[in-house]
Enzyme design. Structure first.
Site, PDB file in Angstrom:
ATOM      1  N   SER A   7       0.839  -1.192   0.000  1.00  0.00           N
ATOM      2  CA  SER A   7       0.000   0.000   0.000  1.00  0.00           C
ATOM      3  C   SER A   7       0.877   1.246   0.000  1.00  0.00           C
ATOM      4  O   SER A   7       1.618   1.501   0.955  1.00  0.00           O
ATOM      5  CB  SER A   7      -0.904   0.028   1.229  1.00  0.00           C
ATOM      6  OG  SER A   7      -1.454   1.323   1.373  1.00  0.00           O
ATOM      7  N   HIS A  32      -0.879  -1.425  -4.309  1.00  0.00           N
ATOM      8  CA  HIS A  32      -2.185  -1.088  -3.741  1.00  0.00           C
ATOM      9  C   HIS A  32      -2.266   0.431  -3.572  1.00  0.00           C
ATOM     10  O   HIS A  32      -1.450   1.031  -2.876  1.00  0.00           O
ATOM     11  CB  HIS A  32      -2.331  -1.789  -2.390  1.00  0.00           C
ATOM     12  CG  HIS A  32      -3.681  -1.634  -1.757  1.00  0.00           C
ATOM     13  ND1 HIS A  32      -4.756  -2.416  -2.106  1.00  0.00           N
ATOM     14  CD2 HIS A  32      -4.123  -0.791  -0.794  1.00  0.00           C
ATOM     15  CE1 HIS A  32      -5.806  -2.072  -1.372  1.00  0.00           C
ATOM     16  NE2 HIS A  32      -5.448  -1.074  -0.559  1.00  0.00           N
ATOM     17  N   ASP A  34      -4.535   3.555  -2.435  1.00  0.00           N
ATOM     18  CA  ASP A  34      -5.689   3.912  -1.606  1.00  0.00           C
ATOM     19  C   ASP A  34      -6.209   5.294  -1.962  1.00  0.00           C
ATOM     20  O   ASP A  34      -5.513   6.293  -1.796  1.00  0.00           O
ATOM     21  CB  ASP A  34      -5.283   3.887  -0.124  1.00  0.00           C
ATOM     22  CG  ASP A  34      -5.082   2.472   0.383  1.00  0.00           C
ATOM     23  OD1 ASP A  34      -6.041   1.685   0.313  1.00  0.00           O
ATOM     24  OD2 ASP A  34      -3.961   2.157   0.838  1.00  0.00           O
ATOM     25  N   MET A  36      -9.012   8.074  -1.067  1.00  0.00           N
ATOM     26  CA  MET A  36      -9.928   8.463   0.007  1.00  0.00           C
ATOM     27  C   MET A  36     -10.474   9.859  -0.259  1.00  0.00           C
ATOM     28  O   MET A  36      -9.721  10.756  -0.639  1.00  0.00           O
ATOM     29  CB  MET A  36      -9.191   8.470   1.345  1.00  0.00           C
ATOM     30  CG  MET A  36      -8.510   7.159   1.681  1.00  0.00           C
ATOM     31  SD  MET A  36      -7.646   7.301   3.245  1.00  0.00           S
ATOM     32  CE  MET A  36      -6.903   5.673   3.355  1.00  0.00           C
ATOM     33  N   HIS A  65      -7.923   0.861  -4.556  1.00  0.00           N
ATOM     34  CA  HIS A  65      -8.915   0.678  -3.485  1.00  0.00           C
ATOM     35  C   HIS A  65      -9.631   2.003  -3.251  1.00  0.00           C
ATOM     36  O   HIS A  65      -9.076   2.921  -2.655  1.00  0.00           O
ATOM     37  CB  HIS A  65      -8.164   0.205  -2.216  1.00  0.00           C
ATOM     38  CG  HIS A  65      -9.028   0.037  -1.013  1.00  0.00           C
ATOM     39  ND1 HIS A  65      -8.504  -0.109   0.253  1.00  0.00           N
ATOM     40  CD2 HIS A  65     -10.375  -0.021  -0.865  1.00  0.00           C
ATOM     41  CE1 HIS A  65      -9.495  -0.246   1.130  1.00  0.00           C
ATOM     42  NE2 HIS A  65     -10.639  -0.192   0.478  1.00  0.00           N
ATOM     43  N   MET A  67     -12.028   4.313  -1.454  1.00  0.00           N
ATOM     44  CA  MET A  67     -12.776   4.555  -0.220  1.00  0.00           C
ATOM     45  C   MET A  67     -13.476   5.893  -0.406  1.00  0.00           C
ATOM     46  O   MET A  67     -13.108   6.914   0.174  1.00  0.00           O
ATOM     47  CB  MET A  67     -11.815   4.566   0.982  1.00  0.00           C
ATOM     48  CG  MET A  67     -11.340   3.160   1.347  1.00  0.00           C
ATOM     49  SD  MET A  67      -9.848   3.156   2.351  1.00  0.00           S
ATOM     50  CE  MET A  67      -8.615   3.284   1.063  1.00  0.00           C
ATOM     51  N   MET A 136     -11.582  -5.808   4.903  1.00  0.00           N
ATOM     52  CA  MET A 136     -10.808  -4.863   5.712  1.00  0.00           C
ATOM     53  C   MET A 136     -10.541  -5.480   7.085  1.00  0.00           C
ATOM     54  O   MET A 136     -11.461  -5.966   7.736  1.00  0.00           O
ATOM     55  CB  MET A 136     -11.568  -3.545   5.892  1.00  0.00           C
ATOM     56  CG  MET A 136     -11.716  -2.704   4.632  1.00  0.00           C
ATOM     57  SD  MET A 136     -10.161  -2.289   3.800  1.00  0.00           S
ATOM     58  CE  MET A 136      -9.268  -1.415   5.087  1.00  0.00           C
ATOM     59  N   ASP A 174      -6.606  -6.311   4.103  1.00  0.00           N
ATOM     60  CA  ASP A 174      -5.993  -4.979   4.125  1.00  0.00           C
ATOM     61  C   ASP A 174      -6.137  -4.366   5.514  1.00  0.00           C
ATOM     62  O   ASP A 174      -7.258  -4.155   5.983  1.00  0.00           O
ATOM     63  CB  ASP A 174      -6.716  -4.114   3.076  1.00  0.00           C
ATOM     64  CG  ASP A 174      -6.144  -2.718   2.943  1.00  0.00           C
ATOM     65  OD1 ASP A 174      -5.112  -2.422   3.565  1.00  0.00           O
ATOM     66  OD2 ASP A 174      -6.750  -1.919   2.192  1.00  0.00           O
TER      67      ASP A 174
HETATM   68  C1  DX5 Z   1      -6.472   1.756   5.128  1.00  0.00           C
HETATM   69  C2  DX5 Z   1      -5.960   1.403   3.767  1.00  0.00           C
HETATM   70  C3  DX5 Z   1      -4.824   0.472   3.809  1.00  0.00           C
HETATM   71  C4  DX5 Z   1      -3.620   0.976   4.541  1.00  0.00           C
HETATM   72  C5  DX5 Z   1      -2.885  -0.221   5.078  1.00  0.00           C
HETATM   73  O1  DX5 Z   1      -7.723   2.353   5.037  1.00  0.00           O
HETATM   74  O2  DX5 Z   1      -6.989   0.801   2.997  1.00  0.00           O
HETATM   75  O3  DX5 Z   1      -4.485   0.008   2.497  1.00  0.00           O
HETATM   76  O4  DX5 Z   1      -2.753   1.734   3.750  1.00  0.00           O
HETATM   77  O5  DX5 Z   1      -1.816   0.212   5.825  1.00  0.00           O
HETATM   78  P1  DX5 Z   1      -1.150  -0.696   6.950  1.00  0.00           P
HETATM   79  O6  DX5 Z   1      -0.606  -1.910   6.266  1.00  0.00           O
HETATM   80  O7  DX5 Z   1      -0.114   0.189   7.536  1.00  0.00           O
HETATM   81  O8  DX5 Z   1      -2.245  -1.050   7.939  1.00  0.00           O
HETATM   82 ZN    ZN Z   2      -6.396  -0.186   1.090  1.00  0.00          ZN
END
Ligand code: DX5
Ligand code: ZN
Length: 220
Positions: A7, A32, A34, A36, A65, A67, A136, A174
């Site tokens: 990620s 990955h 993310d 948001m 991903h 969100m 998650m 994740d």
């Molecule tokens: C959280 C993200 C993850 C996050 C994971 O909402 O979806 O992908 O970056 O990070 P770690 O591995 O540090 O928990």
């Molecule tokens: Zn993620």
């Protein structure tokens, strides 16, 4: 063999392309990414324009991903930016079946993610259409949180249902994933592990990627 998707939320964004390149050289299977929106989750990260730039610098599989509250509205943007796998949340406002169809229409793999409070059974009706389910193992929104071991039965249920209907798909986890819990999630049925902090903050990223994969595979 278990696949690893680092990620990038945990990387140094001022050197994004180089950071991603270190994961390619470390043998990671995909990246990955993310996204948001500060609405679906209480944090804002990056969007399609950044992915579009990164696409020019990196040829890995982009595991995106989302969100965000209204994923259907942005499917075309993330396709044009160069996403390979587009995963959104069942808890988002968009119609789930329509969003999966739009993602596949654009030639991407479709993923559906569930937050910790959402039961495994909620994804069952969509399994035949999906390429990936993302469970998650923390509340989405931030990296560096603690792995929730009570999500393990949920992984098992989704794996069992996929097997029952004869569906091969990525079962991705994740949140808080590292070498200590990789055997647990792999044994439960996960075959794609996201890890931010445990890989990007490692002293040796090559060892970290290989170690995470080996820890998961040893449990199988
Ligand atoms: C959280 C993200 C993850 C996050 C994971 O909402 O979806 O992908 O970056 O990070 P770690 O591995 O540090 O928990
Ligand atoms: Zn993620």
């Amino acid at each position: 063999m278990t696949e690893i998707s680092p990620s990038i939320l945990a990387c140094d964004f001022s050197r994004l392309a180089e950071e991603c390149d270190t994961m390619k050289r470390a043998g990671a299977d995909m990246l990955h990414i993310d996204v948001m929106d500060g609405h679906f989750v209480p944090n804002i990260s990056l969007g399609a324009p950044v992915i579009k730039c990164l696409r020019k610098a990196n040829d890995m599989v982009f595991d995106v991903h989302l969100m965000i509250s209204d994923p259907l509205r942005y499917v075309d943007d993330f396709a044009a930016a160069g996403s390979d796998i587009l995963t959104f949340h069942l808890e988002a406002d968009s119609d789930t079946a329509a969003t999966i169809a739009a993602i596949k229409e654009k030639g991407m793999k479709a993923g559906l993610s569930i937050k910790p409070a959402t039961p495994a059974e909620a994804v069952f009706p969509f399994l035949p259409q999906l390429d990936l389910v993302l469970i998650m193992t923390v509340e989405p929104g931030f990296g560096g949180q603690k792995f929730m071991a009570d999500m393990l039965p949920k992984i098992e249920k989704i794996k069992a249902e996929a097997d029952r209907i004869g569906k091969t798909l990525y079962i991705e986890v994740d949140g808080g994933i590292g070498e200590s819990n990789a055997p647990l999630v792999a044994k439960a049925g996960a075959n794609l592990l996201v890890a931010g902090s445990s890989l990007f903050l490692a002293d040796d990223r090559v060892k970290a990627v290989a170690g995470l994969r080996a820890a998961a595979d040893a449990a199988l």
